[in-house]
Write an enzyme that holds these catalytic residues in place. Structure first.
Site, PDB file in Angstrom:
ATOM      1  N   LYS A  22     -57.327 -46.822 -32.378  1.00  0.00           N
ATOM      2  CA  LYS A  22     -58.177 -47.953 -32.766  1.00  0.00           C
ATOM      3  C   LYS A  22     -57.839 -49.182 -31.907  1.00  0.00           C
ATOM      4  CE  LYS A  22     -56.853 -50.622 -36.362  1.00  0.00           C
ATOM      5  NZ  LYS A  22     -56.744 -52.073 -36.104  1.00  0.00           N
ATOM      6  N   ASN A  23     -56.531 -49.468 -31.764  1.00  0.00           N
ATOM      7  CA  ASN A  23     -56.139 -50.714 -31.110  1.00  0.00           C
ATOM      8  C   ASN A  23     -56.283 -50.669 -29.597  1.00  0.00           C
ATOM      9  OD1 ASN A  23     -55.728 -51.796 -33.571  1.00  0.00           O
ATOM     10  ND2 ASN A  23     -53.490 -51.770 -33.490  1.00  0.00           N
ATOM     11  N   CYS A 123     -56.066 -63.628 -41.733  1.00  0.00           N
ATOM     12  CA  CYS A 123     -56.336 -62.392 -42.496  1.00  0.00           C
ATOM     13  C   CYS A 123     -55.162 -62.237 -43.469  1.00  0.00           C
ATOM     14  CB  CYS A 123     -56.458 -61.199 -41.560  1.00  0.00           C
ATOM     15  SG  CYS A 123     -54.880 -60.581 -40.996  1.00  0.00           S
ATOM     16  N   ARG A 128     -52.816 -65.695 -38.040  1.00  0.00           N
ATOM     17  CA  ARG A 128     -53.322 -65.067 -36.818  1.00  0.00           C
ATOM     18  C   ARG A 128     -54.005 -66.079 -35.871  1.00  0.00           C
ATOM     19  NH1 ARG A 128     -54.183 -59.522 -38.176  1.00  0.00           N
ATOM     20  NH2 ARG A 128     -54.217 -59.027 -35.971  1.00  0.00           N
ATOM     21  N   ASP A 312     -46.713 -52.455 -36.948  1.00  0.00           N
ATOM     22  CA  ASP A 312     -47.748 -51.645 -37.603  1.00  0.00           C
ATOM     23  C   ASP A 312     -47.186 -50.404 -38.271  1.00  0.00           C
ATOM     24  OD1 ASP A 312     -50.420 -52.250 -35.189  1.00  0.00           O
ATOM     25  OD2 ASP A 312     -49.498 -53.492 -36.739  1.00  0.00           O
ATOM     26  N   ARG A 404     -60.669 -48.871 -42.033  1.00  0.00           N
ATOM     27  CA  ARG A 404     -60.683 -49.585 -40.748  1.00  0.00           C
ATOM     28  C   ARG A 404     -59.801 -48.893 -39.721  1.00  0.00           C
ATOM     29  NH1 ARG A 404     -58.490 -54.796 -41.095  1.00  0.00           N
ATOM     30  NH2 ARG A 404     -59.009 -54.716 -38.899  1.00  0.00           N
TER      31      ARG A 404
HETATM   32  C1  EPZ Z   1     -52.589 -56.586 -32.345  1.00  0.00           C
HETATM   33  O1  EPZ Z   1     -52.960 -57.739 -33.081  1.00  0.00           O
HETATM   34  C2  EPZ Z   1     -52.967 -55.398 -33.218  1.00  0.00           C
HETATM   35  N1  EPZ Z   1     -54.427 -55.389 -33.447  1.00  0.00           N
HETATM   36  C3  EPZ Z   1     -52.225 -55.475 -34.555  1.00  0.00           C
HETATM   37  O2  EPZ Z   1     -52.542 -54.301 -35.284  1.00  0.00           O
HETATM   38  C4  EPZ Z   1     -50.724 -55.481 -34.275  1.00  0.00           C
HETATM   39  O3  EPZ Z   1     -50.034 -55.637 -35.501  1.00  0.00           O
HETATM   40  C5  EPZ Z   1     -50.377 -56.643 -33.340  1.00  0.00           C
HETATM   41  O4  EPZ Z   1     -51.158 -56.551 -32.126  1.00  0.00           O
HETATM   42  C6  EPZ Z   1     -48.901 -56.644 -32.950  1.00  0.00           C
HETATM   43  O5  EPZ Z   1     -48.568 -55.428 -32.344  1.00  0.00           O
HETATM   44  C7  EPZ Z   1     -55.243 -54.929 -32.474  1.00  0.00           C
HETATM   45  O6  EPZ Z   1     -54.805 -54.515 -31.410  1.00  0.00           O
HETATM   46  C8  EPZ Z   1     -56.714 -54.944 -32.776  1.00  0.00           C
HETATM   47  P1  EPZ Z   1     -50.493 -60.444 -31.496  1.00  0.00           P
HETATM   48  P2  EPZ Z   1     -52.904 -59.198 -32.354  1.00  0.00           P
HETATM   49  O7  EPZ Z   1     -51.389 -61.395 -30.787  1.00  0.00           O
HETATM   50  O8  EPZ Z   1     -53.289 -59.052 -30.938  1.00  0.00           O
HETATM   51  C9  EPZ Z   1     -48.845 -64.651 -32.940  1.00  0.00           C
HETATM   52  C10 EPZ Z   1     -53.170 -53.039 -37.146  1.00  0.00           C
HETATM   53  O9  EPZ Z   1     -52.611 -52.863 -38.248  1.00  0.00           O
HETATM   54  N2  EPZ Z   1     -49.939 -65.203 -32.114  1.00  0.00           N
HETATM   55  O10 EPZ Z   1     -49.610 -59.551 -30.698  1.00  0.00           O
HETATM   56  O11 EPZ Z   1     -53.670 -60.135 -33.207  1.00  0.00           O
HETATM   57  C11 EPZ Z   1     -49.383 -63.900 -34.155  1.00  0.00           C
HETATM   58  O12 EPZ Z   1     -49.619 -64.793 -35.230  1.00  0.00           O
HETATM   59  C12 EPZ Z   1     -53.215 -54.427 -36.552  1.00  0.00           C
HETATM   60  O13 EPZ Z   1     -53.705 -52.134 -36.452  1.00  0.00           O
HETATM   61  C13 EPZ Z   1     -49.992 -66.583 -31.919  1.00  0.00           C
HETATM   62  O14 EPZ Z   1     -49.159 -67.336 -32.427  1.00  0.00           O
HETATM   63  O15 EPZ Z   1     -51.357 -59.524 -32.481  1.00  0.00           O
HETATM   64  C14 EPZ Z   1     -48.261 -62.937 -34.444  1.00  0.00           C
HETATM   65  O16 EPZ Z   1     -47.269 -63.606 -35.190  1.00  0.00           O
HETATM   66  C15 EPZ Z   1     -52.610 -55.472 -37.465  1.00  0.00           C
HETATM   67  N3  EPZ Z   1     -50.988 -67.090 -31.155  1.00  0.00           N
HETATM   68  C16 EPZ Z   1     -47.707 -62.594 -33.059  1.00  0.00           C
HETATM   69  O17 EPZ Z   1     -48.169 -63.640 -32.192  1.00  0.00           O
HETATM   70  C17 EPZ Z   1     -51.934 -66.286 -30.553  1.00  0.00           C
HETATM   71  O18 EPZ Z   1     -52.805 -66.808 -29.832  1.00  0.00           O
HETATM   72  C18 EPZ Z   1     -48.203 -61.266 -32.501  1.00  0.00           C
HETATM   73  O19 EPZ Z   1     -49.615 -61.280 -32.551  1.00  0.00           O
HETATM   74  C19 EPZ Z   1     -51.860 -64.894 -30.770  1.00  0.00           C
HETATM   75  C20 EPZ Z   1     -50.852 -64.373 -31.548  1.00  0.00           C
END
Ligand code: EPZ
Length: 426
Positions: A22-23, A123, A128, A312, A404
């Site tokens: 999915k990701n 969410c 996020r 995850d 999802r």
């Molecule tokens: C991706 O989300 C995945 N989703 C998530 O999977 C996964 O948990 C996450 O990466 C971490 O591996 C998809 O790929 C669709 P991040 P993403 O940006 O990209 C902070 C699942 O269960 N952050 O790596 O949104 C954020 O708040 C889902 O399949 C900022 O501060 O995650 C978090 O604390 C859930 N500013 C950390 O970074 C930003 O602009 C990591 O988030 C972006 C992120």
């Protein structure tokens, strides 16, 4: 509103086919915006989020055709064709249902010179933010405006290029930056970029489309922008999180399951943790075999960006460790609110204490089936995993969370002998 009824007690035995990731799919689909030629994706999972993204792409005037699976794939084939783009706005009513829509920002900007995307909002697992997505694009010379709940990215004369060092690792921000950079006028450099296998999948597909990227798989990426990219046919990687989730299900039930299509090389931290818990793990060449006698050792785990232990996988391991012989300590370092499965697991007789980012999971002798509620995608899977070993029936509601990220979950579990069924409720 459907629910799943799980009757615990069966050891899972047999083979589970693993779907496309999915990701990965959620970042490969928007790449269709980067070319006016057809982009064909194979092994796409049948999931609500994929359908949502297909609908979003149609909103931009992109044609999408879906065919059945190739024999060697579990997932479908989808061809996307962005010969012309009729809109460069991703509206609130679509983005709010699927936060991954933010991943159209980079490619739409690169193709159309301008992109407007509703801010995704938070969410269940955290607020996020998308500040890092925007900072990376600004570092590449893009003008960013945020107003009235929308973000607008502008680069009318093309994306100049530049260098950005991420203060924290962000998967989505790395993906948006990579997709934008692939059509930049100049060179874009990313430091402390995410290294998840889904990022490698994205880089490999962009290269197949004609992009020039150095450092694939490392945290330092150098992208030489191209004037245009061409179409490609690309097979989505297998879902390492789905595979890890079923591995926990096999382990907690004392089962013996082959996860067909899973790639061990993408799951080192998960497989190491399973081995430390006393689970037998074997790379079969066509997948991963996971076998357990049901006796599990406690673990100390901290989530971290890849190649660390995946956030995850935290909820699924927590469910499995409820039955360990001793107390485990889990620390969730990525998201601020990813313990919503804890009260539901405790209602099943688990003994879990949380304090801030840390959870202490005291092993118990048994879990008892109960009506429980899914709160987010991975939490819902942890409840199913607990239900597989609990005495009696566990009714998991709010399945839209589960749908999802887990394709045909009840069918896959039934394949290996689980007593589960999906029932519609009024
Ligand atoms: C991706 O989300 C995945 N989703 C998530 O999977 C996964 O948990 C996450 O990466 C971490 O591996 C998809 O790929 C669709 P991040 P993403 O940006 O990209 C902070 C699942 O269960 N952050 O790596 O949104 C954020 O708040 C889902 O399949 C900022 O501060 O995650 C978090 O604390 C859930 N500013 C950390 O970074 C930003 O602009 C990591 O988030 C972006 C992120």
């Amino acid at each position: 509103m459907d629910k799943i009824i799980v009757r615990g007690g069966n050891a899972l035995k047999g083979k589970i086919p693993i779907s496309g990731a999915k990701n990965s799919a959620l970042t490969l689909i928007p790449c269709a915006l980067l070319t006016d030629e057809p982009l064909t994706l194979r092994n796409l999972p049948r999931l609500a989020d994929i359908d949502g993204f297909q609908h979003l792409m149609n909103q931009f005037g992109i044609s999408t055709t879906v065919a059945g699976s190739r024999p060697e794939d579990f997932g479908r084939v989808m061809t996307l064709e962005a010969t012309r783009i009729t809109s460069n706005v991703a509206p609130y009513d679509l983005v709010r249902k699927m936060r991954a829509s933010i991943l159209v920002l980079g490619p739409m900007l690169a193709r159309a010179g301008e992109a407007t995307v509703s801010l995704p909002g938070g969410c269940a697992i955290g607020n996020r933010p998308i500040d890092l997505h925007l900072k990376a694009l600004e570092a590449f010379g893009v003008e960013i405006e945020v107003a009235a709940g929308y973000v607008k990215a502008i680069a009318k004369k093309g994306i100049p290029g530049g260098t950005y060092t991420f203060p924290v690792v962000s998967v989505g921000a790395t993906e948006n930056a990579l997709m934008a950079a692939s059509l930049a006028k100049g060179t874009c450099v990313l430091h402390n970029a995410a290294r998840e296998p889904e990022i490698v999948d994205l880089c490999n597909m962009l290269v197949a489309m004609g992009a020039q990227i150095e450092g694939i798989g490392t945290s330092d990426l150098i992208i030489q922008g191209k004037d245009r990219l061409h179409g490609a046919t690309y097979r989505v990687m297998s879902d390492r999180i789905e595979a890890g989730s079923y591995a926990c299900a096999a382990a907690i039930t004392g089962g013996d399951v082959e996860l067909v299509g899973a790639k061990a090389s993408e799951m080192d931290a998960t497989l190491d943790a399973l081995r430390q818990a006393g689970v037998k793990v074997e790379d079969t060449g066509t997948g991963i075999r996971v076998a357990s006698d049901g006796k599990l050792k406690p673990l100390t785990i901290s989530t971290a960006p890849y190649p660390g232990f995946a956030t995850d996988m935290q909820a699924q391991f927590m469910a499995m460790l409820c039955m360990a012989d001793g107390a485990s300590v889990l620390t969730e370092t990525i998201f601020e609110n990813r313990y919503m499965h804890v009260p539901e697991l405790n209602r099943m007789g688990a003994h879990i204490e949380t304090k801030g980012r840390t959870a202490i999971v005291h092993g118990v002798k048994k879990l008892t089936g109960a009506p429980v509620m899914a709160t987010d995608l991975r939490a819902s899977m942890s409840l199913v995993i607990a239900g597989l070993v609990a005495e009696g029936e566990t009714h998991v509601s709010r399945l839209y969370h589960l749908d999802r990220g887990y394709e045909r979950l009840e069918e896959k579990l039934q394949l290996v002998g689980a007593d589960v069924e999906r029932v519609g409720t009024e």
